[in-house]
Design a protein around this motif. Structure first.
Motif, PDB file in Angstrom:
ATOM      1  N   THR A  16      17.635  56.394  66.656  1.00  0.00           N
ATOM      2  CA  THR A  16      17.289  55.305  67.570  1.00  0.00           C
ATOM      3  C   THR A  16      16.715  55.864  68.865  1.00  0.00           C
ATOM      4  O   THR A  16      15.727  55.348  69.396  1.00  0.00           O
ATOM      5  N   LEU A  17      17.308  56.943  69.375  1.00  0.00           N
ATOM      6  CA  LEU A  17      16.777  57.585  70.585  1.00  0.00           C
ATOM      7  C   LEU A  17      15.369  58.115  70.334  1.00  0.00           C
ATOM      8  O   LEU A  17      14.485  58.011  71.184  1.00  0.00           O
ATOM      9  N   ARG A  18      15.168  58.687  69.157  1.00  0.00           N
ATOM     10  CA  ARG A  18      13.839  59.207  68.820  1.00  0.00           C
ATOM     11  C   ARG A  18      12.834  58.057  68.737  1.00  0.00           C
ATOM     12  O   ARG A  18      11.696  58.193  69.187  1.00  0.00           O
ATOM     13  N   ARG A  19      13.247  56.912  68.196  1.00  0.00           N
ATOM     14  CA  ARG A  19      12.363  55.744  68.163  1.00  0.00           C
ATOM     15  C   ARG A  19      11.972  55.323  69.573  1.00  0.00           C
ATOM     16  O   ARG A  19      10.820  54.954  69.829  1.00  0.00           O
ATOM     17  N   LEU A  20      12.930  55.367  70.490  1.00  0.00           N
ATOM     18  CA  LEU A  20      12.641  55.028  71.887  1.00  0.00           C
ATOM     19  C   LEU A  20      11.621  55.997  72.475  1.00  0.00           C
ATOM     20  O   LEU A  20      10.645  55.586  73.100  1.00  0.00           O
ATOM     21  N   LEU A  21      11.828  57.277  72.279  1.00  0.00           N
ATOM     22  CA  LEU A  21      10.941  58.285  72.863  1.00  0.00           C
ATOM     23  C   LEU A  21       9.556  58.296  72.224  1.00  0.00           C
ATOM     24  O   LEU A  21       8.583  58.680  72.866  1.00  0.00           O
ATOM     25  N   ASN A  22       9.462  57.889  70.968  1.00  0.00           N
ATOM     26  CA  ASN A  22       8.184  57.892  70.245  1.00  0.00           C
ATOM     27  C   ASN A  22       7.494  56.540  70.218  1.00  0.00           C
ATOM     28  O   ASN A  22       6.463  56.399  69.580  1.00  0.00           O
ATOM     29  N   HIS A  23       8.053  55.560  70.882  1.00  0.00           N
ATOM     30  CA  HIS A  23       7.516  54.200  70.785  1.00  0.00           C
ATOM     31  C   HIS A  23       6.111  54.124  71.370  1.00  0.00           C
ATOM     32  O   HIS A  23       5.792  54.763  72.371  1.00  0.00           O
ATOM     33  N   ALA A  24       5.276  53.303  70.726  1.00  0.00           N
ATOM     34  CA  ALA A  24       3.888  53.152  71.167  1.00  0.00           C
ATOM     35  C   ALA A  24       3.779  52.560  72.568  1.00  0.00           C
ATOM     36  O   ALA A  24       2.782  52.754  73.254  1.00  0.00           O
ATOM     37  N   GLU A  25       4.811  51.829  73.017  1.00  0.00           N
ATOM     38  CA  GLU A  25       4.775  51.242  74.362  1.00  0.00           C
ATOM     39  C   GLU A  25       5.175  52.237  75.444  1.00  0.00           C
ATOM     40  O   GLU A  25       5.219  51.884  76.611  1.00  0.00           O
ATOM     41  N   HIS A  26       5.478  53.443  75.078  1.00  0.00           N
ATOM     42  CA  HIS A  26       5.786  54.535  76.006  1.00  0.00           C
ATOM     43  C   HIS A  26       7.026  54.272  76.875  1.00  0.00           C
ATOM     44  O   HIS A  26       6.997  53.421  77.766  1.00  0.00           O
ATOM     45  N   PHE A  27       8.065  54.999  76.609  1.00  0.00           N
ATOM     46  CA  PHE A  27       9.270  54.979  77.444  1.00  0.00           C
ATOM     47  C   PHE A  27       8.935  55.679  78.751  1.00  0.00           C
ATOM     48  O   PHE A  27       8.400  56.786  78.752  1.00  0.00           O
ATOM     49  N   HIS A  28       9.225  55.048  79.875  1.00  0.00           N
ATOM     50  CA  HIS A  28       8.952  55.621  81.194  1.00  0.00           C
ATOM     51  C   HIS A  28      10.255  56.158  81.763  1.00  0.00           C
ATOM     52  O   HIS A  28      11.044  55.413  82.330  1.00  0.00           O
ATOM     53  N   GLY A  29      10.459  57.430  81.614  1.00  0.00           N
ATOM     54  CA  GLY A  29      11.676  58.033  82.140  1.00  0.00           C
ATOM     55  C   GLY A  29      11.980  59.342  81.451  1.00  0.00           C
ATOM     56  O   GLY A  29      11.100  59.969  80.854  1.00  0.00           O
ATOM     57  N   ALA A  30      13.234  59.715  81.548  1.00  0.00           N
ATOM     58  CA  ALA A  30      13.690  60.973  80.962  1.00  0.00           C
ATOM     59  C   ALA A  30      15.037  60.740  80.291  1.00  0.00           C
ATOM     60  O   ALA A  30      15.774  59.829  80.645  1.00  0.00           O
ATOM     61  N   MET A  31      15.321  61.582  79.335  1.00  0.00           N
ATOM     62  CA  MET A  31      16.595  61.524  78.653  1.00  0.00           C
ATOM     63  C   MET A  31      17.239  62.905  78.742  1.00  0.00           C
ATOM     64  O   MET A  31      16.589  63.912  78.469  1.00  0.00           O
ATOM     65  N   VAL A  32      18.490  62.922  79.176  1.00  0.00           N
ATOM     66  CA  VAL A  32      19.232  64.171  79.292  1.00  0.00           C
ATOM     67  C   VAL A  32      20.371  64.108  78.287  1.00  0.00           C
ATOM     68  O   VAL A  32      21.220  63.227  78.351  1.00  0.00           O
ATOM     69  N   LEU A  33      20.358  65.035  77.344  1.00  0.00           N
ATOM     70  CA  LEU A  33      21.407  65.121  76.334  1.00  0.00           C
ATOM     71  C   LEU A  33      22.199  66.394  76.573  1.00  0.00           C
ATOM     72  O   LEU A  33      21.614  67.483  76.603  1.00  0.00           O
ATOM     73  N   VAL A  34      23.492  66.259  76.747  1.00  0.00           N
ATOM     74  CA  VAL A  34      24.344  67.432  76.941  1.00  0.00           C
ATOM     75  C   VAL A  34      24.957  67.771  75.588  1.00  0.00           C
ATOM     76  O   VAL A  34      25.713  66.993  75.019  1.00  0.00           O
ATOM     77  N   ASP A  35      24.592  68.941  75.082  1.00  0.00           N
ATOM     78  CA  ASP A  35      25.060  69.401  73.782  1.00  0.00           C
ATOM     79  C   ASP A  35      25.788  70.715  73.977  1.00  0.00           C
ATOM     80  O   ASP A  35      25.180  71.728  74.281  1.00  0.00           O
ATOM     81  N   GLU A  36      27.086  70.694  73.831  1.00  0.00           N
ATOM     82  CA  GLU A  36      27.896  71.889  74.054  1.00  0.00           C
ATOM     83  C   GLU A  36      28.138  72.686  72.782  1.00  0.00           C
ATOM     84  O   GLU A  36      28.882  73.652  72.780  1.00  0.00           O
ATOM     85  N   SER A  37      27.509  72.281  71.680  1.00  0.00           N
ATOM     86  CA  SER A  37      27.771  72.942  70.407  1.00  0.00           C
ATOM     87  C   SER A  37      27.023  74.259  70.264  1.00  0.00           C
ATOM     88  O   SER A  37      27.411  75.112  69.477  1.00  0.00           O
ATOM     89  N   GLY A  38      25.922  74.408  70.984  1.00  0.00           N
ATOM     90  CA  GLY A  38      25.135  75.632  70.859  1.00  0.00           C
ATOM     91  C   GLY A  38      24.196  75.613  69.658  1.00  0.00           C
ATOM     92  O   GLY A  38      23.435  76.534  69.445  1.00  0.00           O
ATOM     93  N   SER A  39      24.245  74.554  68.858  1.00  0.00           N
ATOM     94  CA  SER A  39      23.345  74.470  67.700  1.00  0.00           C
ATOM     95  C   SER A  39      22.039  73.826  68.145  1.00  0.00           C
ATOM     96  O   SER A  39      21.914  73.334  69.260  1.00  0.00           O
ATOM     97  N   HIS A  40      21.078  73.826  67.255  1.00  0.00           N
ATOM     98  CA  HIS A  40      19.785  73.202  67.569  1.00  0.00           C
ATOM     99  C   HIS A  40      19.624  71.895  66.809  1.00  0.00           C
ATOM    100  O   HIS A  40      18.514  71.410  66.617  1.00  0.00           O
ATOM    101  N   ARG A  41      20.720  71.290  66.385  1.00  0.00           N
ATOM    102  CA  ARG A  41      20.693  70.035  65.630  1.00  0.00           C
ATOM    103  C   ARG A  41      19.960  68.936  66.391  1.00  0.00           C
ATOM    104  O   ARG A  41      19.109  68.252  65.841  1.00  0.00           O
ATOM    105  N   LEU A  42      20.274  68.776  67.675  1.00  0.00           N
ATOM    106  CA  LEU A  42      19.630  67.724  68.466  1.00  0.00           C
ATOM    107  C   LEU A  42      18.138  67.987  68.616  1.00  0.00           C
ATOM    108  O   LEU A  42      17.330  67.074  68.510  1.00  0.00           O
ATOM    109  N   THR A  43      17.786  69.216  68.864  1.00  0.00           N
ATOM    110  CA  THR A  43      16.380  69.570  69.019  1.00  0.00           C
ATOM    111  C   THR A  43      15.610  69.231  67.749  1.00  0.00           C
ATOM    112  O   THR A  43      14.536  68.640  67.801  1.00  0.00           O
ATOM    113  N   GLU A  44      16.189  69.590  66.602  1.00  0.00           N
ATOM    114  CA  GLU A  44      15.517  69.319  65.333  1.00  0.00           C
ATOM    115  C   GLU A  44      15.394  67.825  65.064  1.00  0.00           C
ATOM    116  O   GLU A  44      14.359  67.346  64.619  1.00  0.00           O
ATOM    117  N   LEU A  45      16.440  67.063  65.346  1.00  0.00           N
ATOM    118  CA  LEU A  45      16.416  65.633  65.069  1.00  0.00           C
ATOM    119  C   LEU A  45      15.513  64.867  66.021  1.00  0.00           C
ATOM    120  O   LEU A  45      14.956  63.838  65.660  1.00  0.00           O
TER     121      LEU A  45
END
Length: 194
Positions: free
Chosen positions: A87-116
């Motif tokens: 759903t977050l990716r849909r927001l960021l990729n929407h054709a109407e352009h999300f105006h802002g920034a999203m900060v995700l805090v990931d303490e796992s050290g994996s790249h799961r969020l980056t990949e998704l």
């Protein structure tokens, strides 16, 4: 945002959003929204409700971001389920352009969020906007830096702090600057309270 700016847009979407997020009704308790009857017991009814609800959520955030740039912060994002990230990716990729920034805090050290959250080719060919994804690894503060911050904060509130207490606060914070400050504030509060 002041209530006068977010409330009208939420009122437009609340009936669909509450299919999956009933707690959204708490933001506007005076608004009586008739319950929508769907075939919620069937798999197709649940999927349709989910799609309608998340689409309304994305649309609401898009509309808000067009009124004023938004910064969406999500702590402990490593625990996010796949559908929430989608759903977050849909927001960021929407054709109407999300105006802002999203900060995700990931303490796992994996790249799961980056990949998704990476836009895929299908999204880019559907006239969706691309977005910049920057991965910034943040290391915990060193013990020395934490002690220096504690000294500064203690001096600013004119409260001496002994080495044993300072070291205990540093240990409990695990180098997290926000937690360090919160533990220090609690220490100040209880020391002043007696």
């Amino acid at each position: 945002l002041p209530e006068s700016r977010w409330k009208p847009t939420l009122e437009k979407h609340v009936s669909n959003m509450r299919l999956m997020f009933p707690q959204v009704q708490q933001l506007i308790p005076e608004l009586v929204v008739p319950a929508k009857h769907t075939a919620a017991n069937s798999k197709s009814g649940q999927a349709a409700s989910h799609d309608v609800s998340t689409s309304s959520f994305v649309q609401w955030l898009l509309e808000l971001s067009h009124q004023q740039r938004l910064i969406i912060c999500i702590d402990d994002a490593q625990w996010a389920d796949f559908e929430s990230l989608r759903t977050l990716r849909r927001l960021l990729n929407h054709a109407e352009h999300f105006h802002g920034a999203m900060v995700l805090v990931d303490e796992s050290g994996s790249h799961r969020l980056t990949e998704l959250l990476q836009p895929d080719e299908r999204m880019l060919t559907n006239q969706a906007t691309s977005f910049n994804l920057t991965h910034i690894p943040l290391a915990p503060l060193t013990s020395i830096t934490c002690l220096q911050l504690l000294e500064r904060w203690a001096a600013s509130v004119e409260m001496p702090i002994n080495a044993t207490v300072a070291n205990d606060i540093v240990r409990r914070s695990s180098g997290n600057p926000f937690l360090l400050q919160e533990i220090f504030r609690t220490y100040v509060h209880y020391t002043h309270s007696g």
